[in-house]
Design an enzyme around this catalytic site. Sequence first.
Site, mmCIF file in Angstrom:
data_model
loop_
_atom_site.group_PDB
_atom_site.id
_atom_site.type_symbol
_atom_site.label_atom_id
_atom_site.label_comp_id
_atom_site.label_asym_id
_atom_site.label_seq_id
_atom_site.Cartn_x
_atom_site.Cartn_y
_atom_site.Cartn_z
ATOM 1 C CB CYS A 22 -0.933 0.019 1.204
ATOM 2 S SG CYS A 22 -0.058 0.015 2.764
ATOM 3 C CG ASP B 38 -0.194 3.180 4.146
ATOM 4 O OD1 ASP B 38 -0.225 3.850 3.112
ATOM 5 O OD2 ASP B 38 -1.205 2.784 4.746
ATOM 6 C CB CYS C 161 -4.920 3.719 5.321
ATOM 7 S SG CYS C 161 -4.531 2.457 6.538
ATOM 8 C CB CYS D 36 -3.390 -0.982 9.092
ATOM 9 S SG CYS D 36 -4.217 -1.050 7.491
#
Length: 120
Positions: free
Chosen positions: A27, A29, A56, A100
């Site tokens: 992603c 991140d 996110c 996450c």
Amino acid sequence: MEHFKNPRNMGEMKDADSVGEVGNPVCGDLMYIYIKVKERDGKEIIDDISFQTFGCAAAIATSSMITELAKGKTLEEGLNITRDDVAVSLDGLPPIKMHCSNLAADGLKKAIENYREKQK
Ligand code: FES
């Protein structure tokens, strides 16, 4: 959502004893966990902790939560905080967002490992 809207302990710590940097290549991140360590009663305690997260909403909420879970804990206890501890403390995460919380737990582990490495 509350931790996303009002993140705790957010921001760079200029005088940190150690930083853990982790990223998720899928992603994109990126997360930094900063820790300050103090010795108390012969134990190394996470005296202060903060984060910077470029990612996110779940990554921000999990970063915020891990700082709350780790503050005041020993380094050993910090290493034992799992992604599930983070997710449960947030009253759960959608399955697609579980990675996450992995990022937050890994960021803290990295910060602690880097700290120990520096001490050698
Ligand atoms: Fe990448 Fe949340 S989508 S950390």
